[in-house]
Design a protein around this motif. Structure first.
Motif, PDB file in Angstrom:
ATOM      1  N   ARG A  63      45.434  32.515   9.541  1.00 13.61           N
ATOM      2  CA  ARG A  63      46.101  31.651   8.571  1.00 13.61           C
ATOM      3  C   ARG A  63      47.321  32.405   8.072  1.00 13.61           C
ATOM      4  O   ARG A  63      47.177  33.406   7.374  1.00 13.61           O
ATOM      5  N   PRO A  64      48.504  31.944   8.401  1.00  6.67           N
ATOM      6  CA  PRO A  64      49.708  32.679   7.990  1.00  6.67           C
ATOM      7  C   PRO A  64      50.067  32.442   6.525  1.00  6.67           C
ATOM      8  O   PRO A  64      50.958  31.667   6.199  1.00  6.67           O
ATOM      9  N   ASP A  65      49.360  33.096   5.623  1.00  8.19           N
ATOM     10  CA  ASP A  65      49.678  32.977   4.208  1.00  8.19           C
ATOM     11  C   ASP A  65      49.422  34.314   3.510  1.00  8.19           C
ATOM     12  O   ASP A  65      48.909  35.244   4.107  1.00  8.19           O
ATOM     13  N   SER A  66      49.783  34.391   2.253  1.00  9.14           N
ATOM     14  CA  SER A  66      49.696  35.655   1.532  1.00  9.14           C
ATOM     15  C   SER A  66      48.258  36.120   1.293  1.00  9.14           C
ATOM     16  O   SER A  66      48.024  37.291   1.014  1.00  9.14           O
ATOM     17  N   GLU A  67      47.274  35.238   1.408  1.00 10.47           N
ATOM     18  CA  GLU A  67      45.884  35.637   1.229  1.00 10.47           C
ATOM     19  C   GLU A  67      45.308  36.304   2.469  1.00 10.47           C
ATOM     20  O   GLU A  67      44.245  36.913   2.409  1.00 10.47           O
ATOM     21  N   HIS A  68      45.970  36.185   3.606  1.00 15.87           N
ATOM     22  CA  HIS A  68      45.512  36.746   4.875  1.00 15.87           C
ATOM     23  C   HIS A  68      46.654  37.527   5.506  1.00 15.87           C
ATOM     24  O   HIS A  68      47.241  37.089   6.488  1.00 15.87           O
ATOM     25  N   PRO A  69      46.987  38.707   4.964  1.00 21.15           N
ATOM     26  CA  PRO A  69      48.187  39.421   5.390  1.00 21.15           C
ATOM     27  C   PRO A  69      48.094  40.130   6.734  1.00 21.15           C
ATOM     28  O   PRO A  69      49.121  40.468   7.297  1.00 21.15           O
ATOM     29  N   ARG A  70      46.935  40.359   7.273  1.00 23.60           N
ATOM     30  CA  ARG A  70      46.826  41.112   8.528  1.00 23.60           C
ATOM     31  C   ARG A  70      47.050  40.186   9.709  1.00 23.60           C
ATOM     32  O   ARG A  70      46.125  39.678  10.317  1.00 23.60           O
ATOM     33  N   GLN A  71      48.318  40.003  10.008  1.00 21.07           N
ATOM     34  CA  GLN A  71      48.686  39.099  11.075  1.00 21.07           C
ATOM     35  C   GLN A  71      49.309  39.826  12.249  1.00 21.07           C
ATOM     36  O   GLN A  71      49.610  39.217  13.257  1.00 21.07           O
ATOM     37  N   SER A  72      49.519  41.118  12.106  1.00 19.58           N
ATOM     38  CA  SER A  72      50.085  41.905  13.199  1.00 19.58           C
ATOM     39  C   SER A  72      49.654  43.351  13.035  1.00 19.58           C
ATOM     40  O   SER A  72      49.243  43.766  11.956  1.00 19.58           O
ATOM     41  N   HIS A  73      49.732  44.101  14.144  1.00 20.36           N
ATOM     42  CA  HIS A  73      49.438  45.530  14.079  1.00 20.36           C
ATOM     43  C   HIS A  73      50.150  46.226  15.219  1.00 20.36           C
ATOM     44  O   HIS A  73      50.627  45.583  16.150  1.00 20.36           O
ATOM     45  N   LEU A  74      50.235  47.529  15.138  1.00 20.77           N
ATOM     46  CA  LEU A  74      50.859  48.336  16.179  1.00 20.77           C
ATOM     47  C   LEU A  74      49.789  48.889  17.097  1.00 20.77           C
ATOM     48  O   LEU A  74      48.713  49.267  16.648  1.00 20.77           O
ATOM     49  N   ASP A  75      50.088  48.943  18.386  1.00 22.89           N
ATOM     50  CA  ASP A  75      49.260  49.673  19.339  1.00 22.89           C
ATOM     51  C   ASP A  75      50.004  50.959  19.673  1.00 22.89           C
ATOM     52  O   ASP A  75      51.171  50.919  20.082  1.00 22.89           O
ATOM     53  N   VAL A  76      49.354  52.088  19.485  1.00 25.07           N
ATOM     54  CA  VAL A  76      49.950  53.395  19.759  1.00 25.07           C
ATOM     55  C   VAL A  76      49.217  54.000  20.950  1.00 25.07           C
ATOM     56  O   VAL A  76      48.002  54.222  20.893  1.00 25.07           O
ATOM     57  N   GLY A  77      49.938  54.239  22.035  1.00 25.61           N
ATOM     58  CA  GLY A  77      49.342  54.806  23.238  1.00 25.61           C
ATOM     59  C   GLY A  77      49.150  56.306  23.098  1.00 25.61           C
ATOM     60  O   GLY A  77      50.076  57.019  22.714  1.00 25.61           O
ATOM     61  N   VAL A  78      47.948  56.772  23.401  1.00 31.15           N
ATOM     62  CA  VAL A  78      47.620  58.198  23.291  1.00 31.15           C
ATOM     63  C   VAL A  78      46.796  58.618  24.507  1.00 31.15           C
ATOM     64  O   VAL A  78      46.101  57.808  25.118  1.00 31.15           O
ATOM     65  N   ALA A  79      46.870  59.878  24.847  1.00 29.87           N
ATOM     66  CA  ALA A  79      46.087  60.395  25.970  1.00 29.87           C
ATOM     67  C   ALA A  79      44.615  60.515  25.608  1.00 29.87           C
ATOM     68  O   ALA A  79      43.739  60.265  26.432  1.00 29.87           O
ATOM     69  N   ASP A  80      44.331  60.905  24.377  1.00 27.30           N
ATOM     70  CA  ASP A  80      42.955  61.156  23.940  1.00 27.30           C
ATOM     71  C   ASP A  80      42.741  60.480  22.584  1.00 27.30           C
ATOM     72  O   ASP A  80      43.116  61.042  21.540  1.00 27.30           O
ATOM     73  N   PRO A  81      42.170  59.260  22.556  1.00 24.94           N
ATOM     74  CA  PRO A  81      42.011  58.554  21.281  1.00 24.94           C
ATOM     75  C   PRO A  81      41.225  59.337  20.228  1.00 24.94           C
ATOM     76  O   PRO A  81      41.579  59.297  19.042  1.00 24.94           O
ATOM     77  N   ALA A  82      40.194  60.063  20.603  1.00 31.18           N
ATOM     78  CA  ALA A  82      39.409  60.816  19.614  1.00 31.18           C
ATOM     79  C   ALA A  82      40.252  61.911  18.977  1.00 31.18           C
ATOM     80  O   ALA A  82      40.209  62.112  17.757  1.00 31.18           O
ATOM     81  N   ARG A  83      41.019  62.615  19.777  1.00 32.72           N
ATOM     82  CA  ARG A  83      41.889  63.664  19.239  1.00 32.72           C
ATOM     83  C   ARG A  83      42.966  63.051  18.341  1.00 32.72           C
ATOM     84  O   ARG A  83      43.244  63.549  17.251  1.00 32.72           O
ATOM     85  N   ALA A  84      43.563  61.943  18.799  1.00 31.08           N
ATOM     86  CA  ALA A  84      44.597  61.271  18.006  1.00 31.08           C
ATOM     87  C   ALA A  84      44.016  60.772  16.686  1.00 31.08           C
ATOM     88  O   ALA A  84      44.674  60.853  15.643  1.00 31.08           O
TER      89      ALA A  84
END
Length: 121
Positions: A63-84
């Motif tokens: 729902r694109p409104d101010s009550e539901h702000p998480r509408q996008s996020h970044l994907d960050v590529g890493v070699a080792d997710p646990a270390r990152a």
């Protein structure tokens, strides 16, 4: 540097619709085969001509409104997710979803609460 920005992910109820819309606005190719992502009904990508990628993820309750702000996020590529994960936590991030051994991503939040994913490259 801990990782490399892979894409910006936009939440939406139908991933293919926004992917085609932004293709018509920005150019590029919808759902180009790419080993970083599996394409299905819940995920679409738009590879822009300059090499950048936008991704679209199904969020049924989007729902694109101010009550539901998480509408996008970044994907960050890493070699080792646990270390990152350990490195970003040391910088002030928090872990929202540690994933599991069969998942190649860890969901975190920056110190202000914005979500991002550490994804295996």
């Amino acid at each position: 540097m801990i990782g490399r920005l892979q894409c910006v992910v936009l939440d939406c109820p139908d991933p293919k619709g926004p992917a085609r819309f932004y293709r018509d606005v920005l150019g590029g190719e919808v759902d180009r085969p790419d080993p970083r992502w599996s394409l299905d009904d819940d995920w679409a990508t738009l590879h822009l001509d300059d090499g950048r990628v936008l991704a679209f993820q199904r969020a049924a309750a989007h729902r694109p409104d101010s009550e539901h702000p998480r509408q996008s996020h970044l994907d960050v590529g890493v070699a080792d997710p646990a270390r990152a994960r350990d490195e970003v936590v040391a910088l002030g991030a928090s872990v929202l979803d540690a994933g599991g051994p069969d998942r190649g991503r860890i969901v975190c939040a920056d110190p202000a609460g914005h979500p991002f994913c550490l994804v295996r490259e």
